[in-house]
Design a protein around this motif. Structure first.
Motif, PDB file in Angstrom:
ATOM      1  N   HIS A 123      45.343  35.614  45.553  1.00 17.51           N
ATOM      2  CA  HIS A 123      46.359  35.599  46.596  1.00 17.51           C
ATOM      3  C   HIS A 123      45.939  34.693  47.740  1.00 17.51           C
ATOM      4  CE1 HIS A 123      48.556  38.796  44.642  1.00 17.51           C
ATOM      5  NE2 HIS A 123      47.424  39.451  44.509  1.00 17.51           N
TER       6      HIS A 123
ATOM      7  N   ALA B 257      47.864  38.759  51.829  1.00 20.25           N
ATOM      8  CA  ALA B 257      46.988  39.728  51.176  1.00 20.25           C
ATOM      9  C   ALA B 257      47.794  40.796  50.445  1.00 20.25           C
ATOM     10  CB  ALA B 257      46.074  40.390  52.211  1.00 20.25           C
ATOM     11  N   ARG B 258      47.316  41.151  49.279  1.00 20.37           N
ATOM     12  CA  ARG B 258      47.910  42.256  48.527  1.00 20.37           C
ATOM     13  C   ARG B 258      47.233  43.535  49.013  1.00 20.37           C
ATOM     14  NH1 ARG B 258      50.442  44.104  43.881  1.00 20.37           N
ATOM     15  NH2 ARG B 258      49.302  45.683  42.686  1.00 20.37           N
TER      16      ARG B 258
ATOM     17  N   SER C 247      40.285  37.510  43.927  1.00 24.20           N
ATOM     18  CA  SER C 247      41.729  37.524  44.108  1.00 24.20           C
ATOM     19  C   SER C 247      42.292  36.118  44.160  1.00 24.20           C
ATOM     20  CB  SER C 247      42.072  38.266  45.409  1.00 24.20           C
ATOM     21  OG  SER C 247      43.436  38.132  45.699  1.00 24.20           O
TER      22      SER C 247
ATOM     23  N   GLU D  44      43.081  41.150  60.232  1.00 25.74           N
ATOM     24  CA  GLU D  44      42.667  40.639  58.924  1.00 25.74           C
ATOM     25  C   GLU D  44      41.894  39.328  59.104  1.00 25.74           C
ATOM     26  OE1 GLU D  44      44.587  38.923  54.755  1.00 25.74           O
ATOM     27  OE2 GLU D  44      45.899  39.639  56.362  1.00 25.74           O
TER      28      GLU D  44
ATOM     29  N   THR E  70      38.028  45.602  52.671  1.00 26.48           N
ATOM     30  CA  THR E  70      38.294  44.351  51.970  1.00 26.48           C
ATOM     31  C   THR E  70      37.721  44.388  50.562  1.00 26.48           C
ATOM     32  OG1 THR E  70      36.254  43.257  52.678  1.00 26.48           O
ATOM     33  CG2 THR E  70      38.180  43.059  54.140  1.00 26.48           C
ATOM     34  N   ARG E  71      38.371  43.683  49.681  1.00 27.03           N
ATOM     35  CA  ARG E  71      37.881  43.540  48.322  1.00 27.03           C
ATOM     36  C   ARG E  71      36.466  42.954  48.322  1.00 27.03           C
ATOM     37  NH1 ARG E  71      40.812  42.642  43.769  1.00 27.03           N
ATOM     38  NH2 ARG E  71      39.671  41.730  41.999  1.00 27.03           N
TER      39      ARG E  71
ATOM     40  N   VAL F 119      45.457  33.074  51.528  1.00 27.26           N
ATOM     41  CA  VAL F 119      45.181  33.646  52.836  1.00 27.26           C
ATOM     42  C   VAL F 119      46.500  33.865  53.575  1.00 27.26           C
ATOM     43  CG1 VAL F 119      44.093  33.244  55.060  1.00 27.26           C
ATOM     44  CG2 VAL F 119      42.917  32.543  52.960  1.00 27.26           C
TER      45      VAL F 119
ATOM     46  N   ASP G 103      43.631  42.948  47.549  1.00 27.46           N
ATOM     47  CA  ASP G 103      42.783  42.212  48.483  1.00 27.46           C
ATOM     48  C   ASP G 103      42.256  43.144  49.564  1.00 27.46           C
ATOM     49  OD1 ASP G 103      43.175  39.474  47.444  1.00 27.46           O
ATOM     50  OD2 ASP G 103      45.255  39.808  48.052  1.00 27.46           O
ATOM     51  N   LEU G 104      43.099  44.115  49.934  1.00 25.66           N
ATOM     52  CA  LEU G 104      42.737  45.134  50.923  1.00 25.66           C
ATOM     53  C   LEU G 104      43.143  46.492  50.372  1.00 25.66           C
ATOM     54  CD1 LEU G 104      44.079  43.388  54.156  1.00 25.66           C
ATOM     55  CD2 LEU G 104      41.669  43.789  53.624  1.00 25.66           C
TER      56      LEU G 104
END
Length: 310
Positions: A5, A10-11, A3, A118, A178-179, A7, A95-96
């Motif tokens: 994105h 998160a997407r 990802s 997170e 989580t990814r 920190v 991301d999540l």
């Protein structure tokens, strides 16, 4: 795929699995559209016949959080649905991934409360409470390394005074994954169809050293499922009147015990099944079905459940 994105940004993508429960699905999607911080809502429709596919197609033009549906050609069960949803969300740069069945209903602030952890956890979720009696846990929680079982939110809060019950989660009822964990351990075992697929994923995550937890003051509201076990031998047995559910339970439970506990635990489960359908609830037909499922588990055959599908 890693990802991009940053920190703290998160997407988060919701992945919902549904089958022939359009009224519950509509209620859930309406609720998810109210949840802040959710990038999109992916709905995996397990070949429903109640108009779910058409309703999902109509959501493309609705404002707010985007809803994207995917109707499968065949019913792949909860396991196949969550496998599809989890992979799909990761492919869409999540991301999540926020996983849930169509019959759960998170509070509007559930996601934001979960996101407070997170970076500290890899696989975590809320308490799952009875929507009609919210002080009651729908799925009792056995404390790690203990015989103690929690059945109420009061007991749950007392067991985790800092607000987090570590090493316990009830998948897939509003859990965040989580990814990074998905990339590390893979997706849900689709071939399990139903029963035990969620437990297997938690066990696999645990074996991989994932940080797991339940945020005790955060909830998903769920219809009551009644008593989850029938008393026998001083404990309980997961009896179901459904041949489909029993077949998958017997097959998948034997596999999980052999893989994550020991062959001795697996043999003890076979013995408990024989006792239950010989003495507790005598049924020659159910004994035959059980051994058919056990044989399939030993062979690695994941096709036997199909004969029970309408």
């Amino acid at each position: 795929m890693t990802s991009s994105h940053p920190v703290g940004a998160a997407r988060v993508v919701a992945a919902v699995v549904t089958f022939n429960r359009i009224a519950l699905l509509r209620e859930l999607v309406d609720r998810l559209r109210e949840v802040p911080g959710l990038a999109e809502i992916l709905v995996v429709d397990n070949a429903s016949t109640d108009g779910t596919g058409d309703w999902l197609a109509a959501q493309a033009g609705v404002g707010g959080t985007p809803v994207v549906g995917r109707t499968l050609a065949d019913n792949l069960g909860g396991a196949g649905g969550f496998d599809t949803g989890l992979r799909w969300a990761v492919d869409r740069d999540a991301d999540l991934v926020w996983l849930m069945d169509d019959d759960g209903l998170p509070d509007v602030d559930t996601l934001s409360r979960l996101l407070e952890f997170e970076g500290q956890l890899d696989f975590w979720g809320p308490a799952v409470v009875d929507k009609d009696a919210p002080e009651r846990l729908v799925f009792p929680i056995r404390l790690p390394n203990s015989a103690r079982v929690l059945t109420s939110t009061t007991e749950l809060a007392a067991a985790a005074p800092d607000g987090l019950l570590r090493d316990v989660v009830i998948p897939f009822n509003g859990v965040l994954v989580t990814r990074e964990l998905v990339e590390r351990i893979g997706s849900v075992r689709a071939e399990l169809f139903i029963w035990g697929d969620d437990h297997e994923y938690r066990l696999r995550a645990e074996r991989a050293g994932a940080r797991i937890g339940t945020v005790v003051d955060t909830v998903v509201r769920h219809p009551s499922v009644g008593e989850l076990g029938t008393p026998t031998l001083g404990g309980t047995y997961n009896h179901s009147d459904s041949d489909l559910k029993h077949y998958c339970m017997a097959r998948n439970n034997l596999l999980n015990l052999a893989e994550y506990r020991s062959k001795l635990h697996a043999l003890a489960f076979v013995a408990k099944t024989v006792w239950f359908y010989t003495f507790t609830k005598p049924s020659l037909a159910r004994l035959r079905l059980s051994f058919s499922a056990f044989a399939a588990a030993v062979r690695g055959d994941f096709t036997g459940h199909r004969r029970f599908l309408a």
